[in-house]
Every structure is written in C-alpha cells, then in structure tokens.
Scaffold this motif. Structure first.
Motif, PDB file in Angstrom:
ATOM      1  N   ILE A 153       9.891  51.536  75.156  1.00  0.00           N
ATOM      2  CA  ILE A 153       8.977  52.637  74.813  1.00  0.00           C
ATOM      3  C   ILE A 153       8.321  52.492  73.447  1.00  0.00           C
ATOM      4  O   ILE A 153       7.339  53.160  73.179  1.00  0.00           O
ATOM      5  CB  ILE A 153       9.620  54.039  74.947  1.00  0.00           C
ATOM      6  CG1 ILE A 153      10.587  54.322  73.808  1.00  0.00           C
ATOM      7  CG2 ILE A 153      10.286  54.245  76.308  1.00  0.00           C
ATOM      8  CD1 ILE A 153      10.883  55.798  73.695  1.00  0.00           C
ATOM      9  N   ALA A 154       8.851  51.606  72.597  1.00  0.00           N
ATOM     10  CA  ALA A 154       8.244  51.463  71.263  1.00  0.00           C
ATOM     11  C   ALA A 154       7.475  50.158  71.180  1.00  0.00           C
ATOM     12  O   ALA A 154       7.680  49.251  71.973  1.00  0.00           O
ATOM     13  CB  ALA A 154       9.335  51.489  70.204  1.00  0.00           C
ATOM     14  N   GLN A 155       6.559  50.089  70.223  1.00  0.00           N
ATOM     15  CA  GLN A 155       5.879  48.835  69.940  1.00  0.00           C
ATOM     16  C   GLN A 155       6.424  48.266  68.639  1.00  0.00           C
ATOM     17  O   GLN A 155       6.854  49.016  67.761  1.00  0.00           O
ATOM     18  CB  GLN A 155       4.381  49.090  69.794  1.00  0.00           C
ATOM     19  CG  GLN A 155       3.788  49.612  71.085  1.00  0.00           C
ATOM     20  CD  GLN A 155       2.285  49.810  70.974  1.00  0.00           C
ATOM     21  OE1 GLN A 155       1.793  50.220  69.932  1.00  0.00           O
ATOM     22  NE2 GLN A 155       1.587  49.514  72.049  1.00  0.00           N
ATOM     23  N   GLU A 156       6.391  46.958  68.514  1.00  0.00           N
ATOM     24  CA  GLU A 156       6.859  46.318  67.287  1.00  0.00           C
ATOM     25  C   GLU A 156       6.233  47.007  66.080  1.00  0.00           C
ATOM     26  O   GLU A 156       5.032  47.270  66.075  1.00  0.00           O
ATOM     27  CB  GLU A 156       6.487  44.832  67.278  1.00  0.00           C
ATOM     28  CG  GLU A 156       7.281  44.024  68.266  1.00  0.00           C
ATOM     29  CD  GLU A 156       7.056  42.508  68.145  1.00  0.00           C
ATOM     30  OE1 GLU A 156       6.500  42.065  67.122  1.00  0.00           O
ATOM     31  OE2 GLU A 156       7.450  41.801  69.077  1.00  0.00           O
ATOM     32  N   TYR A 176       9.133  58.830  81.342  1.00  0.00           N
ATOM     33  CA  TYR A 176       9.873  57.752  80.693  1.00  0.00           C
ATOM     34  C   TYR A 176      10.452  56.745  81.675  1.00  0.00           C
ATOM     35  O   TYR A 176      10.466  55.552  81.419  1.00  0.00           O
ATOM     36  CB  TYR A 176      10.988  58.325  79.818  1.00  0.00           C
ATOM     37  CG  TYR A 176      10.471  59.184  78.692  1.00  0.00           C
ATOM     38  CD1 TYR A 176       9.553  58.665  77.779  1.00  0.00           C
ATOM     39  CD2 TYR A 176      10.891  60.502  78.532  1.00  0.00           C
ATOM     40  CE1 TYR A 176       9.063  59.451  76.741  1.00  0.00           C
ATOM     41  CE2 TYR A 176      10.417  61.285  77.495  1.00  0.00           C
ATOM     42  CZ  TYR A 176       9.500  60.757  76.605  1.00  0.00           C
ATOM     43  OH  TYR A 176       9.032  61.523  75.576  1.00  0.00           O
ATOM     44  N   SER A 177      10.938  57.226  82.818  1.00  0.00           N
ATOM     45  CA  SER A 177      11.575  56.243  83.710  1.00  0.00           C
ATOM     46  C   SER A 177      10.550  55.282  84.293  1.00  0.00           C
ATOM     47  O   SER A 177      10.873  54.125  84.538  1.00  0.00           O
ATOM     48  CB  SER A 177      12.442  56.921  84.780  1.00  0.00           C
ATOM     49  OG  SER A 177      11.706  57.834  85.522  1.00  0.00           O
ATOM     50  N   ASP A 178       9.309  55.721  84.460  1.00  0.00           N
ATOM     51  CA  ASP A 178       8.268  54.782  84.898  1.00  0.00           C
ATOM     52  C   ASP A 178       8.080  53.655  83.884  1.00  0.00           C
ATOM     53  O   ASP A 178       7.810  52.510  84.254  1.00  0.00           O
ATOM     54  CB  ASP A 178       6.915  55.492  85.050  1.00  0.00           C
ATOM     55  CG  ASP A 178       6.877  56.359  86.296  1.00  0.00           C
ATOM     56  OD1 ASP A 178       7.814  56.251  87.114  1.00  0.00           O
ATOM     57  OD2 ASP A 178       5.921  57.140  86.444  1.00  0.00           O
ATOM     58  N   ILE A 179       8.198  53.999  82.624  1.00  0.00           N
ATOM     59  CA  ILE A 179       7.998  52.983  81.582  1.00  0.00           C
ATOM     60  C   ILE A 179       9.213  52.060  81.503  1.00  0.00           C
ATOM     61  O   ILE A 179       9.095  50.841  81.512  1.00  0.00           O
ATOM     62  CB  ILE A 179       7.766  53.655  80.205  1.00  0.00           C
ATOM     63  CG1 ILE A 179       6.525  54.549  80.264  1.00  0.00           C
ATOM     64  CG2 ILE A 179       7.639  52.614  79.100  1.00  0.00           C
ATOM     65  CD1 ILE A 179       6.340  55.447  79.047  1.00  0.00           C
ATOM     66  N   ILE A 180      10.396  52.662  81.443  1.00  0.00           N
ATOM     67  CA  ILE A 180      11.594  51.856  81.199  1.00  0.00           C
ATOM     68  C   ILE A 180      11.955  51.023  82.415  1.00  0.00           C
ATOM     69  O   ILE A 180      12.420  49.896  82.284  1.00  0.00           O
ATOM     70  CB  ILE A 180      12.761  52.768  80.776  1.00  0.00           C
ATOM     71  CG1 ILE A 180      12.382  53.442  79.457  1.00  0.00           C
ATOM     72  CG2 ILE A 180      14.051  51.971  80.623  1.00  0.00           C
ATOM     73  CD1 ILE A 180      13.390  54.415  78.960  1.00  0.00           C
ATOM     74  N   VAL A 205       8.601  63.711  69.795  1.00  0.00           N
ATOM     75  CA  VAL A 205       9.413  62.493  69.654  1.00  0.00           C
ATOM     76  C   VAL A 205      10.599  62.602  70.610  1.00  0.00           C
ATOM     77  O   VAL A 205      11.347  63.578  70.557  1.00  0.00           O
ATOM     78  CB  VAL A 205       9.916  62.331  68.199  1.00  0.00           C
ATOM     79  CG1 VAL A 205      10.882  61.157  68.086  1.00  0.00           C
ATOM     80  CG2 VAL A 205       8.738  62.173  67.249  1.00  0.00           C
ATOM     81  N   PRO A 206      10.758  61.622  71.521  1.00  0.00           N
ATOM     82  CA  PRO A 206      11.888  61.702  72.448  1.00  0.00           C
ATOM     83  C   PRO A 206      13.214  61.386  71.747  1.00  0.00           C
ATOM     84  O   PRO A 206      13.228  60.666  70.743  1.00  0.00           O
ATOM     85  CB  PRO A 206      11.571  60.631  73.495  1.00  0.00           C
ATOM     86  CG  PRO A 206      10.651  59.667  72.826  1.00  0.00           C
ATOM     87  CD  PRO A 206       9.902  60.447  71.766  1.00  0.00           C
ATOM     88  N   PRO A 248       7.262  58.656  64.782  1.00  0.00           N
ATOM     89  CA  PRO A 248       8.277  57.704  65.252  1.00  0.00           C
ATOM     90  C   PRO A 248       8.200  57.590  66.783  1.00  0.00           C
ATOM     91  O   PRO A 248       7.840  58.550  67.464  1.00  0.00           O
ATOM     92  CB  PRO A 248       9.594  58.355  64.834  1.00  0.00           C
ATOM     93  CG  PRO A 248       9.245  59.371  63.807  1.00  0.00           C
ATOM     94  CD  PRO A 248       7.850  59.806  64.087  1.00  0.00           C
ATOM     95  N   ALA A 249       8.541  56.423  67.294  1.00  0.00           N
ATOM     96  CA  ALA A 249       8.522  56.225  68.739  1.00  0.00           C
ATOM     97  C   ALA A 249       9.731  56.872  69.391  1.00  0.00           C
ATOM     98  O   ALA A 249       9.713  57.184  70.585  1.00  0.00           O
ATOM     99  CB  ALA A 249       8.500  54.729  69.059  1.00  0.00           C
TER     100      ALA A 249
END
Ligand SMILES: Cc1ncc(COP(=O)(O)O)c(C=O)c1O
Ligand SMILES: Cc1ncc(COP(=O)(O)O)c(C=O)c1O
Lengths: 387, 387
Positions: B100-103, B242-246, B191-192, B161-162
């Motif tokens: 879920i986060a980017q570098e 979120y579950s679609d992403i993870i 923020v999750p 923040p991610a």
C-alpha cells in the motif's frame, strides 16, 4: 461462519489421504522427510523452539548448530561465499531481485521459468524479458538467447538488465540448460545470473563457483527432505559485492538483516533441514543412479506408447510425457479424463494430477527400481484394460 | 568445512535441551503445540504435503479444508473481510507496507514497536516516524501522539503517511494501548492503521471491525499454537479497498497473488494451525483467567521485591520486571549475571534470557497456577539463598 462447536469440528487433526502411497508427484518426491527429520519435527515442533538460546540473530545460534550449518556447511554444499535460510525458492528469488534491482529495472528469465519467478519479479516491480525456447519436443534454451535478450533490453531501455535467471532444471520438462555458458554470456554484459535450483539443490550436485553463477535459490520442502516452508539462498561474490547488498544490516537494529526481516525459519523447519542434511549430501553423490533410474523408466513408458519430451536421454528425475494413447482412452471411457488418476489411485500410486491424460509430468526421484517397475506394470495394465 | 562423514555427524537429529522444562519464555508460551497439532506435524510433515490436491491456489484447497479455514473461519476469528496465511507477523507487516505504500512514504510506528516492524519498513524503503511513549515505569502511548506524528509528517513532507502501526500489546511491557482511539485518530487523516497482534491474536479476543483497525498481523508460532514460520494477515475493507490492493493478482498468472508470491505455507505449518484452531478459539474465550493469573503472579513477585513495569493492574500475560535485588546479587556472586539463569535452569524453569537480572520479561500464558506458584517459590528460594 459462526465459530461454534459444530464449525470448529471441521478443524483439529486431519488425516492425510495420500499417506503410504507410492509418490511420483514432482513437487513431493524430494521433500519426503528422512527418519531423522521426522524425529526433529516432533522434538522442535513448538513455535520459536529454535530460539531457546538465541542471542539476537537466528543464523548465529550455536545450540542447536545453526551457525555451523548456515555459515559453514551450506556455503560448502552450494559452492558459495555466503548462504542463508529463506522460506523457499521463490522467497530467495524475491530477496535477490528486491535487493539488487530498482523498481522498473529489467530481469531476464528463461522461457521455461516457473511462475514463482515471474511473480517474484512482479512483486519487486521489475520488467520481465524472456529468453525463448525451442518448441515441441525439445524445449531447448539457447545460451546465446541471453545475449540477445540483454542487448535488446539495453537498446530499448538504455539500461542493462539488473539480473538474469535460469531455471535449473525447469519445472516442466526437467531440462538442464548449459548454466555455465549462460553465466559467461551474462557476465560479458556484467549482468549477474541467478540459478533457480528448486529442483536441483538437494537432489544433484550443484556448485555455484564451478558454474560461475552469482546466486542460487534452493527449496527445502521440494528437494532437501525438509518440512516447509523453507529454502536456501547462496551468494557467490566472485563478480561483485553481492552479499553485502543482499544481507545488508539495518541502520537502526545493527544485527538484523533487512532483506530477511531479521530472521526467517523460526521453528522446526530448519531443524528438519539440518536433520536431513547428512542424507541429502549423500544422495546428491548418488545422482548418477537416479538419472539411470529416470532413463530406464522413460524407456519403459516409451515402449508402452508414451513419448518423453525434453532432453533425451534425460538428465533429471523430473520428466514430462505426452500420452496420445491415454488421451484417446479418456475420450471414450465413462470417467473421462479422470480415469487415469482413478486407475493409478486404486493401485496406490499418487502424483499425476487428476484430470490429466494427454500431457503430464512425474518424478522418479528416490522411488526405486522396484516401485518404478510396479508403476510401469500399472501403466501397461491400464492401457491394456481399455484397449 | 569439508562435508566428510565427521562433519556431517554434527547434523542429523539433535535433541532439544529445554524439552519438558516449565516454559515462561514470552516468545514461546503461546506457540506450544496442542496434541492435535503435534499429530498433524507428523501426518503432514513431508514437503508440499498440503498440495496433494491443489488446483493452483493454496488457500483454495478443499481437502484438507484450507479454503474453509482461510476464507471462512479466519475472517470470523479476526473480524476482517479477508484473511490470508503468511510466514509470520513480520511478513504480514511487510506485505501490507510494500503493497500500500510507495518507496519514500512515511509509516508511523508506536515508540514501543518491535524491531521487525522497523525492519519491515526499511525493507519496503519507507521513512519511519515514531509516536513517543511515556517513560519508566508506565511506557504509555498517548493516542493523540498519532495525530501529532501524522500532522508533522504532512507539514514536513507534504504528504500524509501511507500507514500507521500499533503494537498490540507491545513486546516488552505487554501494554495494550487504546487501539480503538488510535484508529479513530488515524482515520481523521485517512491514514489506515495496522495492528501488530503477534502477542494477541490466538491469546485474547481481537476483532478488527470492533476496534476499527484496517489490518491485523498475527503470528502462528508465537500465539496460535503452531509450528512456524506461520502468520496471519487480516484486512478490513471498511475504510478502503485494501484487500484488492494487497491481494492483487498477477496480470500474467491470473490466479496467483503477487504480494504472497503465489503461495505461502506450503507444508505442515498450516496444518498445525488448523489442528490447533479449535483449542485456540476456546482459549481466547478464557482470556480473563489468563489475565487473572498474570496479575496474581505479578503481585507475588512484587511481594518478593521485584517491580512490574508497564500497565498496572496488568492486562496481558507478557510482563516486564525490574529486579534490583536480583541485580544486587549478580554483582557479588561467582556466576555473576548468569546466576539467575542457572538457578532457574536447575529448577527446570526456562525462559528468562541468560545474563539478565536487573530487567527481564516473562510470560505466564497457559503456565497454570500450580507451575506459577512453583516459580514464585523458586524466586523466593533463590533470593533467600543469596541474601
Ligand atoms: C522450477 C520451480 N521453481 C520454484 C518453485 C517454487 O519453490 P518454492 O516452493 O521453494 O518457492 C517451484 C515449485 O513448484 C518450481 O517448480
Ligand atoms: C511484538 C512483536 N511483534 C512481532 C514479532 C515477530 O513475530 P513473527 O515471528 O511472527 O514475525 C515479535 C517477535 O518477537 C514481537 O515480539
């Protein structure tokens, strides 16, 4: 689902249906535990058992001899400078890709690469370019294909690939490509080579320095008689300071290796690998006999009308067969494409995927001549039965 | 090391030295296998055993009932929409952060966060900002600290923040912060919140929806009576997809989840979690008694001159003690700071790290009143012996 007593009854201890069957499942033949590993599993089964005397770094534990295993025995076994335990071949591959490549870089994969190499590259957000293979019946990978793929990458992206990977052998045909030649082609362009040895390390001798490869990924549950998930990662620093990159430590937690998240096999899995290790080392020295068994078996099945694809004579226990006669039977019998699975199951043979008849793979590893004869006879019987 | 017979003799089956000891090691009390899990380990010990009847997706295997466990029982148990098996709490945390986060994004951690949360963030190449805690003796995390940390991140980096993370309870003091409040503070800023439940899921009731948290990381070998490495990851989609992403699937290998590299627990570890699950569910319902035992034990040790730090009265079996009297003894006895370890070992008690006397943690989880009394008496004896 409400977690009432009725629902909970579906869990608890469950019997394994294929227990005591003759196993020719390529995924499973090399992962069957040794007696010592089975005892280790019971002895060390509790969570975090291996951490009884941990000083903060799993692979430096002295009692049990994890340090000696990881830092002395494994490097010798793999022919590398540094080795570590991971959760499996795919996790080893991801660790290498993630540590040495940057998002958007290219990785070169052989055209026969296992899906887990593809998914590892996707997780690391890399571009994938594949080296083509010849088609039916050989599925041959030409080492020069790596040179072409690297040059294409450079000309299209302006940047050399971060890594090349070869599946050794591939997981479909059991073909062993010319790893040494491929390594030298890659090194002409300063591209490091990772050898995916999920089907080799623990079955046959593999030496990274001898082959000139930079990274080795192995699979404990697939080929090292271990309870999984567990794998090994070997790094050869002859062509770069790779182990410094891959095993770099956290700036804040100075003894924790970032890419391994501090520690990996935190229970009995590693103790089963250690327990099986003496036998695993010895069986790799018996590899010629395994290859002889595979060839013998292949000839016998070909005499029954099946065709072994891939390298011939074959050099590995993993073999892929085309069976036009079994397929023909499946088109006209009652159980259809499940007939072969059922016939084999009734003869106590497990390992050919349910529903396959025309093309399937199997493994003869450590099955032994006696059981292999029985399997040949079973195929013969089944074919005759439906003639 | 040459892998000759002499060298190989160092490996093979190795006995576990702490077997049959009374165990108060916080890492280990919740990971001790149930009888069913011990049987499952032997039954399913071989590598890839769980894949006997796999159709290509580990968590959809029907026989054994992996699908039912992962897709029905676990979501109910964790109070989430989707659950998956991972290799442990740290791997769950890394998967969430990486997906879920980017570098370069920031993650907020509680000041008591476990090193594995830090290292997971570093592996995902994120910036870390910590929410401070109060000092000795409480180590309290103020929920408003999350708001401050988020606002500081936004003002310094221009980007929220991610992710935020709370260790629940933390791994040193066993403090349970106000997760519900913290979730609502984080959600004010969209923020999750990830709850690191390595020490809670499998010991005490935890429900993501009830607490309003978005992700739950649990540890099988630490708190779910499982052979590791194994963990759980729960995702609550109330505040985002979120579950679609993870759990997004590979574009090329359409049934493989990229972030899990296709599959995770490919051997017996998952079968031990399934085997223990009925008892694990039941023991979380007995949590009040565990807390009562912890409080009783804490009072008894305090009566001997030790001081329990962190929340008081305590709400968890993991407790941190300051022991000025034991420290004083260590400064003048022959075995020095190892005296306590040796005295306990001679009384068949395992779990306080060798060399610690002034500060140490322990766990009373499932030790039982009888053994706890014995441990109290042992401390009493040891203190008197050196008075
Ligand atoms: C060629 C090949 N590589 C890698 C793997 C994955 O191994 P692991 O489970 O150790 O990640 C497999 C599994 O089938 C395979 O066939
Ligand atoms: C608070 C806390 N979180 C996470 C972990 C790591 O758990 P796992 O081994 O499942 O990654 C630990 C281990 O000590 C811990 O104490």
């Amino acid at each position: 689902m409400t977690l009432d007593d009725a629902a909970l009854k579906n869990f608890g201890f469950i019997e394994r249906p294929t227990k005591n069957m003759i196993n020719i499942d390529p995924l499973q033949t090399g992962g069957i535990l040794t007696e010592d590993a089975r005892r280790a599993l019971v002895e060390w089964g509790d969570g975090y058992s291996i951490c009884d005397n941990c000083g903060g770094v799993l692979d430096l534990i002295k009692k049990p001899p994890v340090q000696e295993f990881v830092h002395e025995a494994l490097p010798e076994f793999l022919g590398v400078d540094q080795a570590r335990i991971t959760h499996g071949a795919r996790e080893s591959k991801f660790a290498v890709m993630h540590a040495i490549a940057q998002e958007g870089d290219t990785v070169i994969l052989d055209g026969l690469a296992h899906y887990s190499s593809v998914v590892a590259a996707q997780r690391a957000r890399l571009e994938i370019r594949k080296v083509p293979h010849s088609e039916h019946p050989d599925y041959y990978i030409d080492p020069e294909g790596y040179g072409t793929a690297i040059e294409e990458t450079i000309s299209e992206t302006g940047k050399a690939p971060a890594l090349a990977l070869l599946t050794y052998p591939d997981g479909n045909y059991g073909n062993l490509a010319d790893a040494k030649k491929i390594a030298s082609v890659c090194h002409e362009y300063d591209v490091p080579l990772l050898l995916n040895c999920a089907y080799s390390v623990g079955r046959m001798p593999v030496d990274a320095k001898e082959l000139g490869v930079d990274f080795i990924a192995g699979s404990g549950h697939k080929s090292m008689a271990s309870c999984g998930p567990i794998g090994v990662l070997g790094v050869n620093d002859d062509n770069g300071d790779y182990s410094d990159i891959i095993f770099r430590k956290s700036p804040t937690n100075k003894n924790k290796e970032i890419e391994l998240l501090g520690c990996t096999a935190r229970s009995a899995t590693l103790m089963t690998m250690i327990a099986s290790f003496p036998e695993v080392v010895k069986r790799t020295r018996n590899w010629d006999n395994e290859v002889a068994d595979a060839r013998w078996f292949s000839e016998k099945l070909e005499a029954l009308g099946l065709i072994q694809l891939g390298q011939k004579p074959h050099n590995h226990d993993l073999m892929f067969f085309e069976a036009p006669n079994l397929y023909e039977i499946s088109t006209r019998v009652k159980k259809g494409r499940y007939f072969l699975y059922k016939e084999l199951k009734s003869r106590n043979i497990h390992g050919i995927k349910a529903g396959l008849t025309k093309f399937f793979k199997l493994s003869t590893f450590q099955v032994g001549r006696e059981n292999l004869s029985y399997i040949v006879d079973s195929f013969d019987e089944i074919i005759k039965k439906y003639e």
